[in-house]
Design a protein around this motif. Structure first.
Motif, PDB file in Angstrom:
ATOM      1  N   GLY A 173       0.805  -1.222   0.000  1.00 11.50           N
ATOM      2  CA  GLY A 173       0.000   0.000   0.000  1.00 11.50           C
ATOM      3  C   GLY A 173       0.833   1.266   0.000  1.00 11.50           C
ATOM      4  N   ASP A 174       0.183   2.368  -0.355  1.00 11.81           N
ATOM      5  CA  ASP A 174       0.822   3.684  -0.277  1.00 11.81           C
ATOM      6  C   ASP A 174      -0.236   4.715   0.109  1.00 11.81           C
ATOM      7  N   GLU A 175       0.036   5.985  -0.157  1.00 18.21           N
ATOM      8  CA  GLU A 175      -0.906   7.026   0.275  1.00 18.21           C
ATOM      9  C   GLU A 175      -2.292   6.795  -0.310  1.00 18.21           C
ATOM     10  N   ILE A 176      -2.328   6.260  -1.519  1.00 17.09           N
ATOM     11  CA  ILE A 176      -3.621   6.124  -2.201  1.00 17.09           C
ATOM     12  C   ILE A 176      -4.207   4.736  -1.996  1.00 17.09           C
ATOM     13  N   HIS A 177      -3.364   3.734  -2.001  1.00 21.77           N
ATOM     14  CA  HIS A 177      -3.856   2.364  -1.910  1.00 21.77           C
ATOM     15  C   HIS A 177      -3.734   1.863  -0.487  1.00 21.77           C
ATOM     16  N   ARG A 178      -4.836   1.422   0.071  1.00 22.62           N
ATOM     17  CA  ARG A 178      -4.828   0.935   1.431  1.00 22.62           C
ATOM     18  C   ARG A 178      -4.050  -0.369   1.506  1.00 22.62           C
ATOM     19  N   GLY A 179      -3.145  -0.459   2.447  1.00 20.33           N
ATOM     20  CA  GLY A 179      -2.320  -1.664   2.559  1.00 20.33           C
ATOM     21  C   GLY A 179      -2.146  -2.079   4.004  1.00 20.33           C
ATOM     22  N   VAL A 180      -1.006  -2.651   4.310  1.00 21.03           N
ATOM     23  CA  VAL A 180      -0.759  -3.120   5.669  1.00 21.03           C
ATOM     24  C   VAL A 180      -0.476  -1.933   6.597  1.00 21.03           C
ATOM     25  N   SER A 181      -0.458  -2.191   7.898  1.00 20.45           N
ATOM     26  CA  SER A 181      -0.214  -1.116   8.866  1.00 20.45           C
ATOM     27  C   SER A 181       1.262  -0.750   8.895  1.00 20.45           C
ATOM     28  N   GLY A 182       1.571   0.357   9.578  1.00 18.09           N
ATOM     29  CA  GLY A 182       2.952   0.818   9.657  1.00 18.09           C
ATOM     30  C   GLY A 182       3.865  -0.211  10.311  1.00 18.09           C
ATOM     31  N   GLY A 183       3.380  -0.857  11.369  1.00 17.74           N
ATOM     32  CA  GLY A 183       4.188  -1.852  12.064  1.00 17.74           C
ATOM     33  C   GLY A 183       4.448  -3.065  11.188  1.00 17.74           C
ATOM     34  N   GLU A 184       3.415  -3.467  10.449  1.00 15.40           N
ATOM     35  CA  GLU A 184       3.574  -4.615   9.551  1.00 15.40           C
ATOM     36  C   GLU A 184       4.566  -4.280   8.449  1.00 15.40           C
ATOM     37  N   ARG A 185       4.459  -3.051   7.941  1.00 14.97           N
ATOM     38  CA  ARG A 185       5.368  -2.620   6.889  1.00 14.97           C
ATOM     39  C   ARG A 185       6.818  -2.685   7.376  1.00 14.97           C
ATOM     40  N   ARG A 186       7.036  -2.193   8.616  1.00 10.59           N
ATOM     41  CA  ARG A 186       8.380  -2.216   9.162  1.00 10.59           C
ATOM     42  C   ARG A 186       8.893  -3.641   9.259  1.00 10.59           C
ATOM     43  N   ARG A 187       7.999  -4.563   9.676  1.00  7.60           N
ATOM     44  CA  ARG A 187       8.437  -5.951   9.808  1.00  7.60           C
ATOM     45  C   ARG A 187       8.736  -6.567   8.448  1.00  7.60           C
ATOM     46  N   VAL A 188       7.986  -6.147   7.419  1.00  6.11           N
ATOM     47  CA  VAL A 188       8.298  -6.630   6.064  1.00  6.11           C
ATOM     48  C   VAL A 188       9.695  -6.143   5.669  1.00  6.11           C
ATOM     49  N   SER A 189       9.981  -4.864   5.977  1.00  8.55           N
ATOM     50  CA  SER A 189      11.307  -4.319   5.661  1.00  8.55           C
ATOM     51  C   SER A 189      12.406  -5.141   6.323  1.00  8.55           C
ATOM     52  N   ILE A 190      12.157  -5.491   7.584  1.00  6.85           N
ATOM     53  CA  ILE A 190      13.150  -6.312   8.287  1.00  6.85           C
ATOM     54  C   ILE A 190      13.242  -7.668   7.607  1.00  6.85           C
ATOM     55  N   GLY A 191      12.099  -8.233   7.270  1.00  6.51           N
ATOM     56  CA  GLY A 191      12.050  -9.556   6.649  1.00  6.51           C
ATOM     57  C   GLY A 191      12.864  -9.617   5.372  1.00  6.51           C
ATOM     58  N   ILE A 192      12.740  -8.563   4.560  1.00  6.95           N
ATOM     59  CA  ILE A 192      13.474  -8.514   3.301  1.00  6.95           C
ATOM     60  C   ILE A 192      14.969  -8.658   3.537  1.00  6.95           C
ATOM     61  N   ASP A 193      15.438  -8.033   4.603  1.00  6.82           N
ATOM     62  CA  ASP A 193      16.879  -8.029   4.834  1.00  6.82           C
ATOM     63  C   ASP A 193      17.369  -9.270   5.561  1.00  6.82           C
ATOM     64  N   ILE A 194      16.466 -10.000   6.202  1.00 11.88           N
ATOM     65  CA  ILE A 194      16.939 -11.184   6.933  1.00 11.88           C
ATOM     66  C   ILE A 194      16.504 -12.467   6.244  1.00 11.88           C
ATOM     67  N   ILE A 195      16.132 -12.353   4.980  1.00 10.05           N
ATOM     68  CA  ILE A 195      15.665 -13.533   4.239  1.00 10.05           C
ATOM     69  C   ILE A 195      16.737 -14.619   4.233  1.00 10.05           C
ATOM     70  N   HIS A 196      18.005 -14.231   4.233  1.00 13.66           N
ATOM     71  CA  HIS A 196      19.084 -15.209   4.196  1.00 13.66           C
ATOM     72  C   HIS A 196      19.545 -15.594   5.594  1.00 13.66           C
ATOM     73  N   ASP A 197      18.771 -15.167   6.616  1.00 10.58           N
ATOM     74  CA  ASP A 197      19.040 -15.543   7.999  1.00 10.58           C
ATOM     75  C   ASP A 197      20.450 -15.159   8.421  1.00 10.58           C
ATOM     76  N   PRO A 198      20.729 -13.870   8.481  1.00 13.98           N
ATOM     77  CA  PRO A 198      22.097 -13.411   8.743  1.00 13.98           C
ATOM     78  C   PRO A 198      22.514 -13.648  10.188  1.00 13.98           C
ATOM     79  N   ILE A 199      23.784 -13.621  10.415  1.00  9.37           N
ATOM     80  CA  ILE A 199      24.315 -13.825  11.762  1.00  9.37           C
ATOM     81  C   ILE A 199      24.271 -12.519  12.551  1.00  9.37           C
ATOM     82  N   ILE A 200      24.490 -11.397  11.866  1.00  7.83           N
ATOM     83  CA  ILE A 200      24.436 -10.101  12.550  1.00  7.83           C
ATOM     84  C   ILE A 200      23.387  -9.241  11.868  1.00  7.83           C
ATOM     85  N   LEU A 201      22.530  -8.640  12.668  1.00  3.86           N
ATOM     86  CA  LEU A 201      21.476  -7.787  12.123  1.00  3.86           C
ATOM     87  C   LEU A 201      21.607  -6.389  12.719  1.00  3.86           C
ATOM     88  N   PHE A 202      21.814  -5.397  11.851  1.00  2.02           N
ATOM     89  CA  PHE A 202      21.888  -4.003  12.295  1.00  2.02           C
ATOM     90  C   PHE A 202      20.575  -3.301  11.951  1.00  2.02           C
TER      91      PHE A 202
END
Lengths: 759, 759
Positions: free
Chosen positions: B261-290
Motif C-alpha cells: 500500500g501507499d498514500e492512495i492504496h490501502r495496505g498493511v499497517s505501519g508496524g507490519e510494513r516495518r516488519r516486512v522491511s526487516i524480513g526482506i533483509d533477513i531472508i538469508h538468515d544473517p548472523i548479525i542484524l543491524f
C-alpha cells in the motif's frame, strides 16, 4: 459594540438560554442528557452585550496603570513558572470559573465509494478482512459514539487512544470545527450552549503542524502575532510586554532571538518550535485552548516541556483540551483528566490516578513499573484485535460511570457564562479587554485591526522574512540571467533579412515564455506561505484581502530587478529596435509579464495544494498558452472553436507587445530588393539574374523596384502575423490587468478554500 | 569456491590472522586495546575456504532431506514463536557462538564551511550560542569518542541517546558503512578483525525508511527478496518454505496476502510494513542484524511487536544491534544490553537491570514508576544543557567500567570465527548454505543469482507492481491524448500553402517536445524506484546492470501504446504526408522519442534525487533542447560557439526526422505560381496583376512560370531549414541511440551514486 451584538443575534440561533443551563447542571453532566430544542436568543444577546459593557465600566478605572508594567495576571504566571508543578490544587477551594461539558457527542461520516474500490486491493483471501466486524464494510462509519465528559478551568483534559480511535475528531467537535448539523449531542460552557462565534473569540486551536516563517526570530514571530490578534487600541509597548511575558511563560527566553529555521537554515529545536506555535495561538490569552497532539514528533524531554507549559497556561485560568498519543509517565503526572477512546467509544474517563483501580476492577491490573497509559492502550488494542472488540471494556466503563454519579457534583461552576467571562476578563484573560479603558467589546470584534494596519504588519513581516533569504532571489535572478545569456548569444545581433525576421519572432516567443516559467519555479514558496495563511485566517488573525494585497506588494520589487536584468542581457545583444524608448517599453512589458505570471502561479497555489501536481499543471498550461499565443499559428488561421483560448493565452499579449515594439515602424525595412527571393527557389540564383527579374517585375507592375527598394516594412510583418487588433500599450495594460485578475481569483480561492470545518 | 577465495584474498588486505585474535581475547574486550598492524592474509583466506568446504562436506549427507519440510532451524523458530518471551537464558549454559566486540571507536567529521555561514543566522545576541562549548565552533566535530562495547549472539544490543548523540553513527561504524580509514579503533567478531566483504555476507542492515513496492503483497515482497538473495541452487519450493517460515517469525501471517500500500492504496499497517522491511533483509538468515531506529514512527504496540520479532531473531542465533529512541518499558524488558550515548561519548553501558544501581550510585536515583530509559535520557539532556555537559556522567561511567573488569570474562566465545560460522551454518544459519549438498561457498558469492535470473525476477516484480497500478499509465495516456487532441484541432487539415508550411514546422516542434515533457512527469516514479534500488543493491541483492536493463524492458511496452495513441490522434487530423508508410515511420519516431526521453529522465533521476529540483532541471533542459533543435534558429544560422549544443539537442533528431518524413518529396508542391507572393507586399494585389508579374518574371528568367508551376517543393523547404545532413532513418537511429546512451549513463550514475559509506 453594536457590531458585536448584531453578530451574536445573527449567528446565535442555536444558543440556549440560562434556564436550560440550570437544568443541565441539575441533571449531572456525565449521565445521558437530551438537549432541549433551541429557545429564543434575544435575551442572551442583550445579556452578553450588557455583560461586556459592564466589565468595561468596571475596568475603566484600573485600565491605565502605566505602559511598561505587565498586568498582574502575567506576574502571576511568572511566579508559577518558578514554583513548578503544583498539581490541580492551585485554585484552592474556589470552584472552577469555567466548565466545558459535552454530552452524548456522536458523529458519523459516509464512506466514499472510492474506499470500497481500494478495498478490492486487499485480496479476497485476506483473513483479517474476514475477521473484521461487518460494520467495517457498511457505508457510514461512526467516528464518535455518544461521548460525554467535561473539562475544567485550571486543568488539562487529555484525549487518548490509538490512531483512528477518534481523538482528533473529538477535539475538532469540541473546537467547533465540525459543521454543527453533522454532530449530535450538546456542548455547553458553564451550562450554556456554546455559540461558534463566541467560541472563536475566547478559544484557540493549535494544529499539529508548525507553520511558521522560517527566517523570523521567536520574538518577532510572537510580536507579529500580537500585532495581528491584539487590538489596535492596545499600545505597542503593552503588546511588547505581553510578548515578553509569553516568552517567559513558554520557557523560550533563551531562544527568543533565534530564528525559527528550516531544512537549510539552522534555527530553534523542534520542541521550541512547537511552543512558538502554541504561543502564536494563545497571544490573546484565550479561555479555552484546544491542541491536536501537541507532543507528536518531539522527544520525551521536549514533549514534557510542552505539556509543562500547557499546565502553566491551564493554571493561569484556562481550560486546556488536548489529544495525546502515548504520554510518558512524567507527562501523565501533569494531566488532570483522561478520556480513552477506542473506535469512537469511551473506554475510560477520569483522573490518571483512577486507572489502576479501574483496570484491576476490570480484571487486568496494571503491573508495577509499567506506564499505566501504555498498558491501557496496549490492552485496548489487544481487545480491538478480538472479534468482540473493546466492547467489554466499553460496557464496563459505562456501568461504572452509571454507578458513580457522585463523581460529578464538584464540577459545577458557580457562575453563569456571562459572569464567568466577565470575571475572567477582569482577572486578565482575553488580554485585549483588560488593559484599555474603552469598552471590552473590542476584544470580541471579528478582526483586531483595521485593514491598513494589517496591510502594514503583513508587509513588514513578509519583507523581514524575505530579506533574510537572499538566496531565493539570487536563484531566480540566476535563472533569468542564464536564460538571458543563452538567448543573447544564440540570437546575437540579428540582421534585418527575412531569416532575421523569423528568428526575431522565435526570440520573442521564447523570451516572453521565460518570464512565466521563471514564476512557476516560485510555486513551492507560494504554497508554503499559503499554509501559514490558512492557519492564521482560520482564527481571523487578519482579512484575506489584506493578505492578498500585501503578498502582491512584497513580491513586486524583486520583479523590477529581474525585469531590468533580463532586458539588459538581451535587448542590446540581440539588437532590438526602438532605442531608449523601445528599451523602456521592453522593460515595462517584461515587468508586466512577471506580474501576470506570478499572479497566475499565486492563483494556482491557492487552487492546487500539492507541489508536484501544481508544478505539472503550471508547466502544461503555460505550454498551451505559448501554443495559442499567435506565434505557432497566427490569429487569422486559428479555427473559430479555439479562438477563445487564443484570447485567454497570457503569452499572447506580451508577445504582441514586443512584436509591435520591434516592428511597428513604416520606415524600417526588413526585405529589400532582391532579398524578396531569399526564401524562394530563386534565392540560389546569382544577384545579377535576380536584379533582372526584379526589373521585369517593376515593368509589369509599373513601379520602380531597385535593389534598394524596400519590399517589406515592419508594419507589413505585423500584418502578416495578424498583430493588428491591439496597440502595444493596450497589450501592456491587458497584461497588467491579467495580473490583477489572477490576484483577485487567488482571493476568491482563499475565501472558498479556507472553510476548514468537517461536514 | 575458488571465486570466493580469490575475492577474500583480493579484498581482505586488512584482516587479522588467528594469532592476533587470540591476543585480543586474552586482553579482554572492553579495556583499551591497541590493534596491531595488519599481517598476512593468506592464512585466513585458505582457512575460511577450507572451513566452508568442511561444512559443506559435513552437510552433504543431511542436505537432501526432502523439499517440502523446512530445515530444523526453522522448526525451532516456530516453536519459539508460541513459547513467547524467554529472556536471555535460551542458550542454556553454552557460551555464545558469536561475540562482536568494538574497542575505542572514534570518528570525526570536518564541518563544511557552509555550516559557519548558516551560523550567522543565529543572531549575534543569541545567549544559547554564547553558552555552547567552544568545541561547537571548531572545524572538526567528534561524532564518536572512544566507544567500546560488545554484542552477543542471542541478545539484543541497543544504542540509546538523544538525536545527534551518535546512535546512527555507531550503528554505521559497526555495519561497515563508514570508510575504514576515517574510523579509529577496532571491531572484531570472535576476536578476529572483521572483513567488510565477509560482514556483508553474514550480516544485514535495516534502514529507517520502508522502501517497498506498494502494489506487491507481503508474501510476494518476501518471495522476490528470496529470489534475489537466496542462491539459484536452492529450489523454488525451499525458497517458498523459507518465506513461509519468515512470515510466521515476523508475525505477518494475517497480513501475508495484503498489499503493502501507499498514500492512495490501502495496505498493511505501519508496524507490519516495518516488519516486512526487516524480513526482506533477513531472508538469508544473517548472523548479525543491524537496525537504525526500527521502532521510529510506530505506536507503542507496533513498536513492541517489532522488537519482539527482533528478540525472536536473536534467539534463533543472531546478534541484533539496533539504535532506539525512547523505548517503552515493555520494550526495555526485551533488550539485553544498553549503550547510552551523549554527544558521541558513552554514559552508560550494561544491562537494563543495572540502570537503577548506576544512577543511584551517581546520586540521581530513578524514581519508582518512572521508565528508567526515559529518566536516563532526560537526565543526560539536562546535563548536556549545563556548561560542563554530561562530562561528570561520562567520567563516572568510565571509573565504574575500570573498577569492574569482572563484567567481561563470560562474554568470550569459545570458538574461532571460522569454527563459529561453520557451526552456525550447520545449525541452519545463512540459509543458502544449509539445504544444498553443494559447496557452502556459494553462500558467500557476491551475487546469489546469475544475470539472466536477476533480469527475469526484476522484470516480473516490476511488471506485477506496475500492472496493479493501471491508473499511472492511464494518467500518462490521458496527457498524451489531450495534447494530441489539442494539436489535432488547432492544426486541423493544414493546407499546402506557405502559411501551411510554417504551421507544419510549429506542429512538429511542439509534437516532438510533447514526448519529452510527458516523460518528465514520470520522474517521481523513477525516483521512488531508485530508492528501492539503492537499498537492494547496497547488499548485492542483484547487479546494477540487470536492474537497468529490466527497468528499460518493463518500461518499454507502455511507450508503444502511447506512441500509437499520439500518432493516431494527430497524423490524419493534421493531414500529414506519406500515407501508410509515413504513418508507420511517424509512430516509430515518436516511439524513439519516448524511448530517448524516458532514458533522459531516468538518467536525471539517478543524478538529481530531489523531486522538485529534478523536475525543474528537466523542464529547463528540455526547453533548451527545443530552443536549439533547429526550429527556432536554423542550423546554418547558429553561431559556431553554440553549434555543439545543437547536436546535443535531443529534440533535433526527431524534429528533423518528421520534417523529412513530411517534406522529403521532390514532387510535392507547397508554393505554386502566384502563392510565391503570399508573404510579400504583393500578396494583397489581385490575382490578375500577380499573374502579370509572374509572366514578366518568366520572360526575364527564360522559364515559363504559370499559376500551376511549382515554385517550392518539399525538398526546397528542407534545404531552407538546413535539414540536409542526416536522412530520416539516420535521425531515427540516432534518437534510439540516445535512449541507450542515457540508460548507460544511468547505470554509471548508479555505480557512482550507490557508494553508501560515510567518509
Amino acid at each position: 459594540m453594536t457590531r458585536f451584538v448584531e453578530k451574536i443575534s445573527l449567528f446565535d440561533r442555536l444558543s440556549s438560554p440560562m434556564a436550560e443551563a440550570e437544568d443541565i447542571a441539575r441533571d449531572g453532566l456525565l449521565v445521558h442528557h437530551h438537549p432541549r430544542a433551541p429557545a429564543t436568543t434575544d435575551a442572551q444577546a442583550v445579556t452578553l452585550g450588557q455583560l461586556f459593557k459592564h466589565v468595561g465600566d468596571a475596568h475603566s478605572g484600573e485600565g491605565d496603570d502605566g505602559d511598561a508594567a505587565p498586568p498582574p495576571h502575567h506576574a502571576l504566571e511568572l511566579d508559577e513558572f518558578s514554583a513548578g508543578a503544583g498539581g490541580g490544587d492551585h485554585l484552592g477551594s474556589r470552584p472552577p470559573t469555567f466548565v466545558l461539558a459535552f454530552t452524548n457527542l456522536s458523529y458519523s461520516v459516509k464512506r466514499p465509494r472510492k474506499m470500497s474500490l481500494f478495498r478490492r486491493n486487499r485480496l479476497a483471501t485476506d483473513p483479517v478482512a474476514a475477521l473484521a466486524p461487518p460494520e467495517a464494510f457498511s457505508r457510514t462509519k461512526t467516528l464518535l459514539n455518544s461521548i460525554s465528559g467535561e473539562a475544567r478551568e485550571g486543568e488539562i483534559f487529555a484525549v487518548l487512544g490509538a490512531s483512528g480511535s477518534g481523538k482528533s475528531t473529538l477535539i475538532d467537535a469540541l473546537a467547533n470545527r465540525i459543521v454543527r448539523d453533522s454532530l449530535e449531542g450538546s456542548i455547553t460552557l458553564n451550562g450554556e450552549k456554546l455559540d461558534g462565534r463566541l467560541l472563536k473569540v475566547i478559544s484557540a486551536y493549535v494544529m499539529q503542524d508548525d507553520l511558521l516563517y522560517p527566517m523570523l526570530t521567536v520574538e518577532e514571530t510572537l510580536m507579529f502575532s500580537a500585532e495581528f490578534r491584539l487590538p489596535r487600541s492596545l499600545s505597542v509597548s503593552k503588546k511588547k510586554s505581553r510578548v515578553q511575558a509569553l516568552i517567559d511563560q513558554l520557557g523560550l527566553r533563551a531562544a527568543a532571538k533565534t530564528i525559527i529555521g528550516d531544512e537549510i537554515h539552522r534555527g530553534v529545536s523542534g520542541g521550541e518550535r512547537r511552543r512558538v506555535s502554541i504561543g502564536i495561538d494563545i497571544i490573546h490569552d484565550p479561555i479555552i485552548l484546544f491542541l491536536d497532539e501537541p507532543t507528536s514528533g518531539l522527544d520525551s524531554t521536549s514533549a514534557f516541556m510542552v505539556v509543562k507549559v500547557l499546565q502553566r497556561i491551564a493554571h493561569s485560568g484556562s481550560i486546556v483540551i488536548m489529544s495525546v498519543h502515548q504520554p510518558s509517565y512524567r507527562i501523565l503526572c501533569l494531566l488532570d483528566r483522561l478520556l480513552f477512546l477506542s473506535r469512537g467509544q469511551t473506554v475510560y474517563s477520569g483522573p490518571p490516578e483512577g486507572l489502576h483501580r479501574f483496570f484491576s476492577d476490570f480484571g487486568h491490573p496494571i503491573p508495577d513499573n509499567e506506564n499505566p497509559t501504555e498498558f491501557a492502550l496496549d490492552l485496548i488494542r489487544e481487545l480491538e484485535g478480538t472479534p468482540a472488540g473493546a466492547r467489554s471494556l466499553v460496557e464496563f466503563n459505562k456501568s461504572r460511570q452509571d454507578d458513580q454519579p457522585a463523581l460529578v457534583p464538584a464540577t459545577r461552576s458557580s457562575l453563569s457564562l456571562n459572569d464567568a467571562i466577565g470575571a475572567s476578563i477582569s482577572r486578565g484573560k482575553l488580554v485585549s479587554g483588560t488593559t484599555e479603558g474603552t469598552t471590552s467589546a473590542s476584544s470580541v470584534q471579528k478582526y483586531a485591526n483595521p485593514f491598513w494596519i494589517e496591510m502594514g504588519v503583513l508587509t513588514k513581516r513578509s519583507f523581514t522574512n524575505t530579506k533574510r533569504m537572499p538566496e531565493l532571489f539570487a536563484i531566480r535572478l540566476a535563472a533569468v540571467l542564464v536564460t538571458g545569456f543563452i538567448l543573447a548569444t544564440i540570437f546575437w545581433r540579428l540582421d534585418n533579412s527575412p531569416k532575421g525576421v523569423e528568428e526575431r519572432l522565435g526570440f520573442f516567443a521564447i523570451a516572453m515564455s521565460t518570464m512565466f516559467y521563471t514564476c512557476a519555479d516560485a510555486l513551492p514558496i507560494f504554497l508554503q506561505e499559503r499554509n501559514i495563511f490558512m492557519r492564521e485566517t482560520a482564527y481571523n488573525a487578519y482579512r484575506r484581502s489584506s493578505y492578498v494585497l500585501s503578498h502582491a506588494i512584497v513580491g513586486f520589487p524583486p520583479l523590477i530587478l529581474l525585469s531590468v536584468a533580463f532586458a539588459l542581457t538581451t535587448y542590446f545583444a540581440v539588437g532590438l529596435a526602438g532605442g531608449m524608448q523601445g528599451f523602456v517599453f521592453f522593460v515595462l512589458i517584461i515587468l508586466a509579464s512577471f506580474w501576470a505570471g506570478s499572479g497566475f502561479v499565486t492563483f494556482l497555489s491557492g487552487v492546487v495544494t500539492h507541489v508536484m501536481l501544481g508544478y505539472t499543471v503550471v508547466v502544461a498550461i503555460l505550454a498551451y498558452f505559448l501554443l495559442f499565443s499567435g506565434f505557432f499559428i497566427n490569429r487569422d488561421r486559428i479555427h473559430d472553436y479555439w479562438i477563445w483560448f487564443h484570447y485567454l493565452s497570457l503569452v499572447k499579449y506580451p508577445y504582441e507587445a514586443v512584436m509591435q515594439n520591434e516592428f511597428d515602424d513604416r520606415h524600417k525595412c526588413f526585405v529589400r530588393g532582391v532579398q524578396m527571393f531569399d526564401n524562394t527557389p530563386l534565392g540560389v540564383l546569382p544577384d545579377a539574374i535576380k536584379l533582372r527579374v526584379l526589373k521585369s517585375m517593376s515593368n509589369s507592375l509599373g513601379v520602380n523596384i531597385t535593389s534598394r527598394t524596400c519590399i517589406t516594412t515592419g508594419t507589413d510583418i505585423l500584418k502578416q502575423q495578424s498583430i493588428t487588433q491591439l496597440s502595444k500599450w493596450d497589450c501592456l495594460w491587458v497584461t497588467v490587468a491579467w495580473g490583477f485578475l489572477f490576484r483577485f481569483l487567488f482571493y476568491i480561492s482563499l475565501l472558498l478554500g479556507s472553510r476548514n470545518k468537517r461536514r
